[in-house]
Each structure stands twice: as structure tokens, then as C-alpha cells.
Design a protein around this motif. Structure first.
Motif, PDB file in Angstrom:
ATOM      1  N   ASP A 153     -53.023  -1.170 -22.656  1.00 49.10           N
ATOM      2  CA  ASP A 153     -52.022  -1.143 -24.057  1.00 49.10           C
ATOM      3  C   ASP A 153     -51.990   0.399 -24.362  1.00 49.10           C
ATOM      4  OD1 ASP A 153     -51.121  -3.263 -23.175  1.00 49.10           O
ATOM      5  OD2 ASP A 153     -52.409  -4.241 -25.840  1.00 49.10           O
ATOM      6  N   ALA A 154     -52.565   0.843 -24.616  1.00 45.81           N
ATOM      7  CA  ALA A 154     -53.671   2.529 -25.291  1.00 45.81           C
ATOM      8  C   ALA A 154     -52.109   3.388 -24.740  1.00 45.81           C
ATOM      9  CB  ALA A 154     -54.425   2.501 -25.790  1.00 45.81           C
ATOM     10  N   THR A 156     -49.958   2.723 -22.480  1.00 44.15           N
ATOM     11  CA  THR A 156     -48.430   2.360 -22.525  1.00 44.15           C
ATOM     12  C   THR A 156     -48.000   2.928 -23.960  1.00 44.15           C
ATOM     13  OG1 THR A 156     -48.952   0.488 -21.464  1.00 44.15           O
ATOM     14  CG2 THR A 156     -46.498   0.300 -22.665  1.00 44.15           C
ATOM     15  N   LEU A 157     -48.346   2.883 -24.932  1.00 47.88           N
ATOM     16  CA  LEU A 157     -48.909   3.181 -26.420  1.00 47.88           C
ATOM     17  C   LEU A 157     -48.660   4.720 -26.238  1.00 47.88           C
ATOM     18  CD1 LEU A 157     -48.057   2.588 -29.134  1.00 47.88           C
ATOM     19  CD2 LEU A 157     -50.253   3.419 -29.201  1.00 47.88           C
ATOM     20  N   LEU A 158     -49.501   5.237 -25.225  1.00 46.64           N
ATOM     21  CA  LEU A 158     -49.322   6.723 -25.574  1.00 46.64           C
ATOM     22  C   LEU A 158     -47.950   7.289 -24.698  1.00 46.64           C
ATOM     23  CD1 LEU A 158     -52.798   8.376 -24.878  1.00 46.64           C
ATOM     24  CD2 LEU A 158     -51.209   8.907 -27.315  1.00 46.64           C
ATOM     25  N   ARG A 159     -47.816   6.896 -23.256  1.00 47.46           N
ATOM     26  CA  ARG A 159     -46.704   7.199 -22.892  1.00 47.46           C
ATOM     27  C   ARG A 159     -45.547   6.954 -23.702  1.00 47.46           C
ATOM     28  NH1 ARG A 159     -48.221   8.907 -17.674  1.00 47.46           N
ATOM     29  NH2 ARG A 159     -49.594   8.181 -17.083  1.00 47.46           N
ATOM     30  N   SER A 160     -45.191   6.339 -24.706  1.00 50.94           N
ATOM     31  CA  SER A 160     -44.102   5.558 -25.160  1.00 50.94           C
ATOM     32  C   SER A 160     -43.627   6.375 -26.030  1.00 50.94           C
ATOM     33  CB  SER A 160     -44.305   4.226 -25.567  1.00 50.94           C
ATOM     34  OG  SER A 160     -44.800   4.413 -27.070  1.00 50.94           O
ATOM     35  N   MET A 161     -45.027   7.341 -26.533  1.00 52.57           N
ATOM     36  CA  MET A 161     -44.936   8.486 -27.109  1.00 52.57           C
ATOM     37  C   MET A 161     -43.767   9.723 -26.376  1.00 52.57           C
ATOM     38  SD  MET A 161     -47.936   7.685 -29.863  1.00 52.57           S
ATOM     39  CE  MET A 161     -48.165   6.491 -31.121  1.00 52.57           C
TER      40      MET A 161
END
Ligand code: ADP
Ligand code: MG
Lengths: 263, 257
Positions: A153-154, A156-161
Motif C-alpha cells: 500500500d505504501a 502504491t501511495l508513493l507511486r500515486s505521489m
């Protein structure tokens, strides 16, 4: 909670002291009762007396061993880290390189050490290389497993950023690996001093390894054991030092573990 | 709302005929939906239907098998950085203090750490995190963690917020409090929100519009307007309109399974 941690702490210090004291007492008793000579089985008190008398010599030989250990271990950290980064690049690389690394760990030191001396002489270099050779593997493996433990999840979060692979490595995968790394580091450090001594045993002009060999050849078993005690002490100090470094570099881990135990 | 009267307005996010398979496993099938600017849109669906997968496509973490995603009319790949994502687990980094977690998105965008902090600080009390800037995330309560995760999302100042079951892990009382709190925050900031939940009441309470997803492979089986006035209050739960929508949604969900 706090009450048990206090008792735990006392037990943590007292326990090993009691066990070691018991071993020494039994050893002392047996060495004096059995009638074996001091060249076969010296008593602990004799090891202490003779070791203390030879402390200048022991110290002078501990220094080169410690130097080889520390430089070798620094090299091991560098190589271990670089290898872990290489292995983390892709599954294919990991599957192709990892078996090779495993094979290096199956090579008998008895063969490797003299070859190192043969190739690189009697100076510092072969010792440093042997220490690195013996200790890089737990470091690499623990880092690789640590990277893999990073939260999906983390990521994916960083990629979304908008983070790229380098950023994800720096901000997520590397910090995630730190608890694993310190576990691997402690395994590695317990091999480091022994590896340096082994290299010296195979050929050196100074160091605990060569000191042990000379003492053994002149039937001074008490001094061999005194040197062993010094090397054990070095390992214990380095081992304890990893906890200091851990607490300084990742102070959150101790608090995190405590929070997990008593939420 | 005005957006409904004037359907010529380009939606902030539009998804057209999106398909996603992982090998044999078909997860999304012909998904089409949209969210207008300042609209609160909820995706309601059973667990394992593919809701999180849908978000992972939106964030660009997963490349869809086929279909279009448009942000303000342009393809997502070209625009890149319009969506801010809050994952299902809060994914706060345990090695970063709360304030450093909040600035993560800005740091990734290349904002200097000191500047990022300056931008985050005024929002810290608004999100009820004052006094906890230097705490580690595992020292916070569940509700505070979710508020921190939401602030980390909001502070990126993206056009659309993607919230994946933000209150799923909370106890019932805290969850209700957080829903009321989120509604209040939304009233103030009027973000465009896509929220995922499997909680029917949460969906009705927060949304302007609700899409109901089927079981996997997920498609939109219903689109329902929530004509309740704003600001929403807890006592609206007893409103016949509220309970009517709630009953309709439950029926659709139960029939689908
Ligand atoms: N990267 C992936 N590879 C294979 N299967 C996946 C992947 N991501 C999700 N899935 C599968 O897709 C299905 C939907 O998952 P998810 O989107 O997390 O559901 P939801 O969020 O609605 O509960 C699950 O069966 C899951 O196992
Ligand atoms: Mg999900």
C-alpha cells in the motif's frame, strides 16, 4: 508491563553472569581434581593469572586483529549493500545471482584462508578480504528480505505521489529494511573477529591468530585460552555496539516494538 | 446541483469502459463512471469486488487492460499528477514522525522539507493533530491516524481525492465521528472526492452520488443520487429519504450476491 520489564532487565544481566560463573566453577574444580597438566587443561584461575601477566602482549596482538576486523567489516557492509541493491533490481537478477552467493558460503575456510594469503601476502589485505567474505552474506540476505517487506500500500501511495523507483527505494524500501538489516548485522559481526583470527592463523606476523598459534606450539594452553577470551570479549563489545548504532540510527524501532506489545 | 442541470460541463474525472484482468482473473469489466468538480462520489461494493484495484488503476500503479481515464478531459497518462490517494490501510511510515509523514507527498513533488512543513503546519490544527507533530504514527489513536493519512492526501493539493475505505478499520463510534468530521471538512474545502466503502450508511451520509459495484468482475450496477441537503447531520439518518436510499442500496447489494 513496567514491572516485568524491570525484572526482565535484572534477569537479562544476572542470568548470563550466573551461568558463566557456574561453568567456571565446574571447570576450576575439574582442572584441579583431574590431575591433567596445565598444558592440557589449565584452570580458569591460571588462564586469568597468565593472561594478566601477558596482557601487554595480548593487547599488542589484539590491535591488529581488531583493525582487520573493522576494515573488513566496513568493506563487507559496502559490498553487502551494493549486492542487495543489485539483487533488488529484478527477480531475474535475484534468481541468477543468489545461488552464486550461496555457493561462496559453502566454500571451506580452511581452503580459502591459505589461498588468500598466497595471493595477497601476509599484510592486512587478505585478512580484510576474508572478514568481508565471511560476513557479507547475512548482511545482503537481511537487506534483500527487508526490502521485500516494504508495505505494498505504501508503495502504491508513493507511486500515486509521482515517485519513481529510486525515490521508492530511498523513502520506503531502504527504511523498511533497517530492522532486518540490524538482525543480519548482529549475525555477521559474531563471525567477523573469528574470521580475522582465522586469516591470521593461516599466516600473519602479528595478531591474536598468530599469537594463539605460537602459544599452542610452545604448549602454553593457558595463553591460547587467554587469547580466546580476548577475542570473545572483542566480539561481545562489537555485538553490543550494534545496539548502540541501532538506537542512534533508527530510534523509532524501540518505541514501535513497545507500542506493539502494549497498545 | 448545478453540474447535474448542465451536463455539458466536462467532468473532473471520467472513466470510460475500463477493463482490468490479472491473467485469468477478470477484476473490472466495462466500468464507466464520472465525478464532477467539487462532487462527493462514493463507490459502494462488496469486499473483493475490485474497488481497490480500480483505484490502483486510477493512481497509475496498475496499467489497465483497456479503457480511458480522463481528468478534465485529457487522458490520465498525459496529466499524471491530478489525483491524491489515501490507501486502505493508512500506510503511515513508522520511521517518520507525524509531521514528516504529512509532508511526504510534497517532498516527492520536490518541495524542500522546510517549505513543505510551512505548508502543512496551518492545516495541522484543522485536522485535530495539534501537539502530535513530533509523535510517531504508532503513538496515535486510530481516528488520529486516519486524519493524518487524510491530511497527507489533502496537502498535495491535487484536483481529486481518492479515499479507499478510510474508516474501515475503526470502531463503530469512532467511525461515525470521523464521518461527521469528514463531512464538515468537505463542506469547508469542497474537494472532488471519490470514496470507496462497503458501509451503506457511510455512503448515504457523505455522498452526492453513489455508484454500486457488482461482485467481481466489477461493473456499475446502479447509480444513485442522494438529494439530502448539506450540511449533513447525524439526525438525518432518521430522515425517510435517508433510510429509503439506504434500503434501496442494501437491496441492490443483496440481490447482486
Ligand atoms: N496485482 C494483482 N494481481 C492479481 N490479483 C489481484 C491483484 N490485485 C488485486 N487482485 C485481485 O482482485 C480482486 C479484487 O481485489 P480488490 O480490488 O482489493 O477488492 P476490494 O478492494 O473491492 O475489496 C481480488 O480477488 C484480488 O485478489
Ligand atoms: Mg479494497
Amino acid at each position: 508491563m513496567t514491572r516485568t520489564t524491570a525484572t526482565d532487565k535484572v534477569a537479562g544481566i544476572l542470568g548470563p553472569v550466573v551461568v558463566i560463573a557456574m561453568i567456571l566453577i565446574v571447570w576450576q574444580w575439574y582442572a584441579t581434581q583431574s590431575g591433567l597438566g596445565a598444558d592440557v587443561l589449565p584452570s580458569p584461575s591460571r588462564v586469568w593469572e597468565q593472561g594478566w601477566a601477558a596482557r601487554a602482549d595480548l593487547w599488542a596482538n589484539a590491535i591488529p586483529t581488531l583493525r582487520a576486523t573493522l576494515i573488513g567489516f566496513a568493506l563487507s557492509l559496502l559490498v553487502g549493500f551494493l549486492l542487495s541493491v543489485l539483487l533488488d533490481t529484478s527477480n531475474i537478477v535475484r534468481r541468477s545471482v543468489m545461488p552464486v552467493l550461496v555457493v561462496t558460503q559453502t566454500l571451506p575456510l580452511i581452503v580459502i584462508a591459505p589461498l588468500m594469503i598466497l595471493w595477497f601476502g601476509f599484510e592486512l589485505l587478505p585478512k580484510v578480504l576474508l572478514v568481508a567474505f565471511v560476513t557479507f552474506f547475512p548482511i545482503t540476505v537481511s537487506l534483500v528480505e527487508g526490502y521485500a517487506s516494504a508495505d505494498r500500500d505504501a508503495e502504491t501511495l508513493l507511486r500515486s505521489m509521482g515517485a519513481g523507483s529510486a525515490r521508492i527505494f530511498r523513502s520506503l524500501r531502504f527504511p523498511s529494511a533497517m530492522p532486518y538489516f540490524f538482525a543480519g548485522l548482529r549475525i555477521a559481526i559474531t563471525y567477523a573477529v573469528v574470521a580475522a583470527i582465522f586469516a591470521e592463523y593461516a599466516g600473519a606476523s602479528e595478531g591474536l591468530g598468530i599469537y594463539m598459534q605460537l602459544a599452542k606450539n610452545s604448549f602454553r594452553t593457558d595463553l591460547v585460552l587467554a587469547a580466546v577470551a580476548v577475542s570473545a570479549l572483542l566480539t561481545l563489545i562489537l555485538f553490543g555496539f550494534t545496539y548502540v548504532v541501532e538506537r542512534l540510527t533508527i530510534p523509532w524501532l524501540r518505541l514501535y516494538r513497545r507500542a506493539q506489545v502494549s497498545p | 446541483m448545478s453540474a447535474e442541470e448542465n451536463s455539458i460541463v466536462t467532468p473532473r474525472v471520467a472513466v470510460n469502459d475500463l477493463n482490468q484482468s490479472f491473467g485469468e482473473l477478470e477484476v473490472l469489466r466495462g466500468l464507466s463512471l464520472h465525478a464532477n468538480k467539487g462532487e462527493f462520489v462514493t463507490i459502494l461494493g462488496p469486499s473483493g469486488s475490485g474497488k481497490s484495484t480500480f483505484f490502483s488503476v486510477l493512481t497509475g500503479a496498475t496499467t489497465p487492460t483497456s479503457g480511458d481515464i480522463l481528468v478534465d478531459g485529457s487522458p490520465l497518462s498525459a496529466s499524471g499528477d491530478h489525483l491524491a490517494f489515501m490507501p486502505q490501510k493508512d500506510a503511515l511510515f513508522p520511521w517518520r514522525r507525524v509531521l514528516d509523514n504529512l509532508t511526504l507527498g510534497l517532498e516527492v513533488q520536490g518541495v524542500k522539507r522546510a517549505q513543505a512543513r510551512e505548508r502543512v503546519r496551518p492545516l495541522v490544527p484543522v485536522f485535530g493533530l495539534e501537539g502530535f507533530e513530533d509523535a510517531y504514527p504508532f503513538e496515535l489513536s486510530g481516528g488520529m491516524r486516519q486524519r493524518a493519512a487524510l491530511l497527507r492526501t489533502v496537502v498535495q493539493e491535487r484536483d481529486v481525492l481518492l479515499l479507499d475505505e478510510p474508516f474501515g478499520a475503526l470502531d463503530a463510534l469512532t467511525r461515525t465521528q470521523m464521518q461527521a468530521w469528514l463531512e464538515k471538512m468537505w463542506e469547508e474545502f469542497r474537494w472532488t472526492v471519490l470514496l470507496i466503502t462497503h458501509d451503506v450508511r457511510e455512503a448515504v451520509f457523505l455522498s452526492d452520488r453513489i455508484y454500486v459495484f457488482s461482485q467481481r468482475p466489477a461493473t456499475v450496477v446502479a447509480e444513485i443520487d442522494v438529494p439530502l441537503p448539506r450540511p449533513r447531520t447525524i439526525d438525518m439518518v432518521a430522515d425517510p429519504v435517508f433510510s429509503g436510499i439506504e434500503a434501496t442500496l442494501l437491496k441492490i447489494l443483496l440481490e447482486g450476491s
